[in-house]
Motif scaffolding. Structure first.
Motif, PDB file in Angstrom:
ATOM      1  N   GLU A   1       0.871  -1.185   0.000  1.00 12.32           N
ATOM      2  CA  GLU A   1       0.000   0.000   0.000  1.00 12.32           C
ATOM      3  C   GLU A   1       0.899   1.224   0.000  1.00 12.32           C
ATOM      4  O   GLU A   1       1.718   1.402   0.913  1.00 12.32           O
ATOM      5  CB  GLU A   1      -0.902  -0.004   1.221  1.00 12.32           C
ATOM      6  CG  GLU A   1      -1.876   1.157   1.233  1.00 12.32           C
ATOM      7  CD  GLU A   1      -2.804   1.125   2.444  1.00 12.32           C
ATOM      8  OE1 GLU A   1      -3.493   2.129   2.658  1.00 12.32           O
ATOM      9  OE2 GLU A   1      -2.809   0.105   3.161  1.00 12.32           O
ATOM     10  N   VAL A   2       0.744   2.054  -1.006  1.00 12.69           N
ATOM     11  CA  VAL A   2       1.580   3.257  -1.137  1.00 12.69           C
ATOM     12  C   VAL A   2       0.712   4.474  -0.914  1.00 12.69           C
ATOM     13  O   VAL A   2      -0.304   4.659  -1.598  1.00 12.69           O
ATOM     14  CB  VAL A   2       2.243   3.330  -2.537  1.00 12.69           C
ATOM     15  CG1 VAL A   2       3.091   4.593  -2.637  1.00 12.69           C
ATOM     16  CG2 VAL A   2       3.087   2.089  -2.770  1.00 12.69           C
ATOM     17  N   THR A   3       1.101   5.378  -0.026  1.00  9.97           N
ATOM     18  CA  THR A   3       0.349   6.590   0.257  1.00  9.97           C
ATOM     19  C   THR A   3       1.199   7.789  -0.116  1.00  9.97           C
ATOM     20  O   THR A   3       2.232   8.042   0.513  1.00  9.97           O
ATOM     21  CB  THR A   3      -0.019   6.675   1.752  1.00  9.97           C
ATOM     22  OG1 THR A   3      -0.735   5.489   2.111  1.00  9.97           O
ATOM     23  CG2 THR A   3      -0.863   7.901   2.029  1.00  9.97           C
ATOM     24  N   THR A   4       0.821   8.532  -1.201  1.00 10.70           N
ATOM     25  CA  THR A   4       1.562   9.724  -1.660  1.00 10.70           C
ATOM     26  C   THR A   4       0.584  10.840  -1.993  1.00 10.70           C
ATOM     27  O   THR A   4      -0.605  10.603  -2.238  1.00 10.70           O
ATOM     28  CB  THR A   4       2.387   9.408  -2.923  1.00 10.70           C
ATOM     29  OG1 THR A   4       1.529   8.857  -3.906  1.00 10.70           O
ATOM     30  CG2 THR A   4       3.501   8.418  -2.593  1.00 10.70           C
ATOM     31  N   ASP A   5       1.113  12.102  -2.078  1.00 11.58           N
ATOM     32  CA  ASP A   5       0.302  13.274  -2.428  1.00 11.58           C
ATOM     33  C   ASP A   5       0.715  13.760  -3.835  1.00 11.58           C
ATOM     34  O   ASP A   5       1.818  14.276  -4.020  1.00 11.58           O
ATOM     35  CB  ASP A   5       0.510  14.369  -1.397  1.00 11.58           C
ATOM     36  CG  ASP A   5      -0.346  15.594  -1.703  1.00 11.58           C
ATOM     37  OD1 ASP A   5      -1.193  15.529  -2.632  1.00 11.58           O
ATOM     38  OD2 ASP A   5      -0.154  16.639  -1.032  1.00 11.58           O
TER      39      ASP A   5
ATOM     40  N   ILE B   1       1.081   4.231  -9.449  1.00 16.18           N
ATOM     41  CA  ILE B   1       0.702   4.194  -8.032  1.00 16.18           C
ATOM     42  C   ILE B   1       1.901   3.930  -7.137  1.00 16.18           C
ATOM     43  O   ILE B   1       1.857   4.160  -5.928  1.00 16.18           O
ATOM     44  CB  ILE B   1      -0.369   3.128  -7.798  1.00 16.18           C
ATOM     45  CG1 ILE B   1       0.163   1.735  -8.186  1.00 16.18           C
ATOM     46  CG2 ILE B   1      -1.643   3.467  -8.571  1.00 16.18           C
ATOM     47  CD1 ILE B   1      -0.801   0.602  -7.819  1.00 16.18           C
ATOM     48  N   GLN B   2       2.987   3.450  -7.727  1.00 14.07           N
ATOM     49  CA  GLN B   2       4.162   3.137  -6.941  1.00 14.07           C
ATOM     50  C   GLN B   2       5.164   4.278  -6.877  1.00 14.07           C
ATOM     51  O   GLN B   2       6.229   4.129  -6.275  1.00 14.07           O
ATOM     52  CB  GLN B   2       4.848   1.895  -7.525  1.00 14.07           C
ATOM     53  CG  GLN B   2       3.970   0.655  -7.533  1.00 14.07           C
ATOM     54  CD  GLN B   2       3.581   0.211  -6.136  1.00 14.07           C
ATOM     55  OE1 GLN B   2       4.363   0.384  -5.180  1.00 14.07           O
ATOM     56  NE2 GLN B   2       2.394  -0.357  -5.996  1.00 14.07           N
TER      57      GLN B   2
ATOM     58  N   SER C   1       7.207   7.284  -5.706  1.00 17.26           N
ATOM     59  CA  SER C   1       7.516   7.786  -4.360  1.00 17.26           C
ATOM     60  C   SER C   1       7.184   9.266  -4.279  1.00 17.26           C
ATOM     61  O   SER C   1       7.083   9.973  -5.286  1.00 17.26           O
ATOM     62  CB  SER C   1       8.994   7.546  -4.047  1.00 17.26           C
ATOM     63  OG  SER C   1       9.804   8.355  -4.884  1.00 17.26           O
ATOM     64  N   GLN C   2       7.046   9.746  -3.055  1.00 17.28           N
ATOM     65  CA  GLN C   2       6.742  11.167  -2.866  1.00 17.28           C
ATOM     66  C   GLN C   2       7.898  12.033  -3.358  1.00 17.28           C
ATOM     67  O   GLN C   2       7.685  13.104  -3.914  1.00 17.28           O
ATOM     68  CB  GLN C   2       6.452  11.450  -1.395  1.00 17.28           C
ATOM     69  CG  GLN C   2       5.927  12.854  -1.134  1.00 17.28           C
ATOM     70  CD  GLN C   2       4.587  13.099  -1.803  1.00 17.28           C
ATOM     71  OE1 GLN C   2       3.654  12.278  -1.652  1.00 17.28           O
ATOM     72  NE2 GLN C   2       4.458  14.189  -2.549  1.00 17.28           N
TER      73      GLN C   2
END
Length: 434
Positions: free
Chosen positions: A66-70, A115-116, A118-119
Motif C-alpha cells: 500500500e503506497v500513500t503519496t500526495d 501508483i508506486q 515515491s513522494q
C-alpha cells in the motif's frame, strides 16, 4: 537494460533486454530472494537538453504493498502544462525547450499515473515540469523575413561588387543568417538581429562600375596621333585618356568613377582640333629652296624670298588648326606665284628678238626706231629694242645682238623701259593688294 539479482556468487537477470520507452515504467517479474539487486544499463540515449539520460529512481516493491503519496501539486502543474500545449505556446517555443518540455511533461504524466511513485519522485517531477513551463518564454523567432532576405542576397553575384570591408561584412552577415535559420533555438531577438545585420551589409555593398561604354570610348582613340592635332588640345586629351585607362584597370572603380572618366575623356576628345594640312606647302617649300636665283631680277627675287619666308613661317607654326587652312593655302599660292614670276622671266629672257622688222616690239613695252642713226656713216638702218627688266639692268638689241648694261643706249628706249618696269610693279602690287 537488465534488472539482476545476486544469487550466491552470480548475477541472475530477473528482467532482461527491457527498455524504458515511456520514460517511467513498471516491470514485473517472478519473486526471488536476494540481498542485492542491480539495474544494468546496456545503452543510453542522448537528449539535447539533458545530455545522456539517467535513472531518477529505482524501486522494488510488492504489488500488494500500500503506497500513500500526495500527487495534487503534480496534477495541477500537469493541467497547466496541458493548456500550454493546447494554446500553441509549446509549439512557439524554441526547439530545445519544446523537446525538453515534452520529455518532462510525458514523464510527469507517467509519474502521476504510477501508483508506486515515491513522494520524492512526485515532488522532483513537479519542480521539473514547472521549470519547463517557465522556459516556454523562450519563443522561437519568426524566420520568414530572414529566410526571404537570405534567399534574395544568396543569389547575388559578388563578383560584380568591389572587394573590401563592405564585401567581407556582407559575407559574414550572410553566413550568420544561415546559422540563425538553421538554429532551432534562435529567439525572436536573434532572428531580428540577424535579419537587420544582413540588410545593412547588403546596403553597404558597392557595385563595380559598368566599364563597357568607357572601354569602347578609349578603344576609339587607338588611331589618334599627336602630330595630327594642336598641342593644347592634345595635352588635355592625353591626360584624360590616361585617367580613363587607369579607371578601366581599377577593379575597385565605382560607377561614379567610370562616369566621371567617360565625361572628362569625351570633353577632351571634342576639344581636339586637327592641324592644318601642310603637305602641299611642305612640298613647294622644298622645290623653292632647290631653285638657283642667279640671273633673275632683283624685284622677282625679292618677291620670291618674301613668299618663301612667309611660307616657312606658316610651316613652322604648329598651332594652325584646320579652321585656319586658308592661311596655309594663301602661303602656298603666294609662293607658287613667286616661282611662276621667276619662271616667266627666265622664259622671256630666253626668247631671241626679231631684227628683221624695223620698229618691232616684243609685247613687253618695247619700242623701235626705223631712222638713220646720226652717229653712223654707213647709211644702214639700226633697230633698238628695249627688253624686259632683268635684275635692274636693261637688255637692248642692236642688229639682233644683246648688249650688256653699261653699253650706250638711246635715252628714250631706256626711259620707256623704266616706265614699263614701274608699270609692272604697280600691277603686281595691285594684284597682291586685292
Amino acid at each position: 537494460m537488465d534488472i539482476e539479482y545476486l544469487d550466491g556468487e552470480k548475477w541472475v537477470p530477473a528482467v532482461e533486454g527491457a527498455s524504458l520507452g515511456e520514460i517511467s515504467k513498471v516491470f514485473t517479474f517472478d519473486e526471488f530472494e536476494s540481498n542485492k539487486v542491480r539495474l544494468k544499463i546496456n545503452k543510453a540515449w542522448k537528449i539535447a537538453y539533458y545530455g545522456y539520460i539517467g535513472v531518477d529512481a529505482f524501486r522494488l516493491f510488492y504489488l500488494n504493498d500500500e503506497v500513500t503519496t500526495d500527487k495534487g501539486a503534480l496534477d495541477r502543474v500537469i493541467a497547466v502544462a496541458q493548456k500550454c500545449v493546447e494554446n500553441g505556446e509549446v509549439d512557439a517555443a524554441i526547439d530545445s525547450v519544446k523537446e525538453s518540455f515534452n520529455l518532462v511533461f510525458n514523464y510527469a504524466k507517467d509519474v502521476s499515473a504510477n501508483i508506486q511513485s515515491s513522494q520524492e519522485t512526485i515532488d522532483n517531477t513537479t519542480v521539473a515540469l514547472i521549470e519547463e513551463i517557465q522556459k516556454l518564454g523562450f519563443v522561437a523567432g519568426d524566420k520568414e523575413k530572414l529566410k526571404t532576405h537570405y534567399t534574395l542576397y544568396k543569389a547575388l553575384n559578388l563578383d560584380l561588387y568591389i572587394d573590401g570591408e563592405a564585401k567581407d561584412a556582407f559575407k559574414d552577415a550572410l553566413e550568420n543568417a544561415e546559422k540563425v535559420i538553421e538554429d532551432g533555438d534562435a529567439l525572436e531577438v536573434d532572428v531580428l538581429e540577424a535579419d537587420q545585420k544582413l540588410l545593412d551589409a547588403a546596403n553597404a555593398l558597392v557595385k563595380k562600375g559598368d566599364k563597357t561604354s568607357l572601354k569602347a570610348l578609349v578603344d576609339s582613340t587607338a588611331d589618334y596621333k599627336k602630330e595630327n592635332y594642336l598641342s593644347a588640345g592634345w595635352n588635355t586629351f592625353e591626360v584624360a585618356l590616361e585617367d580613363a585607362k587607369a579607371v578601366l584597370a581599377n577593379d575597385s572603380a565605382t560607377q561614379e568613377d567610370v562616369d566621371k572618366a567617360k565625361e572628362v575623356l569625351t570633353s577632351a576628345m571634342t576639344a581636339l582640333r586637327y592641324k592644318a594640312d601642310k603637305s602641299v606647302l611642305e612640298e613647294i617649300i622644298g622645290k623653292a629652296k632647290a631653285m638657283d636665283l642667279t640671273g633673275y631680277s632683283a624685284e622677282n627675287v625679292a618677291l620670291f624670298n618674301a613668299a618663301l619666308a612667309k611660307a616657312e613661317a606658316v610651316m613652322a607654326n604648329e598651332e594652325l588648326s584646320v579652321y585656319e587652312q586658308p592661311i596655309v593655302n594663301a602661303a602656298v599660292l603666294d609662293l607658287q606665284n613667286a616661282i611662276k614670276a621667276l619662271n616667266d622671266e627666265k622664259e622671256n629672257a630666253s626668247k631671241p628678238s626679231d631684227s628683221s622688222k624695223p620698229g618691232s616690239g616684243n609685247g613687253n613695252g618695247a619700242t623701235g626706231s626705223d631712222k638713220n642713226n646720226g652717229s653712223g656713216s654707213d647709211g644702214k638702218h639700226q633697230a633698238t629694242t628695249a627688253g624686259k627688266q632683268n635684275g635692274g639692268n636693261t637688255v637692248s638689241g642692236t642688229n639682233g645682238k644683246a648688249t650688256k648694261t653699261g653699253d650706250v643706249t638711246p635715252i628714250i628706249p631706256a626711259a620707256a623701259g623704266v616706265i614699263l618696269s614701274m608699270a609692272a610693279i604697280v600691277v603686281v602690287l595691285k594684284k597682291r593688294k586685292r
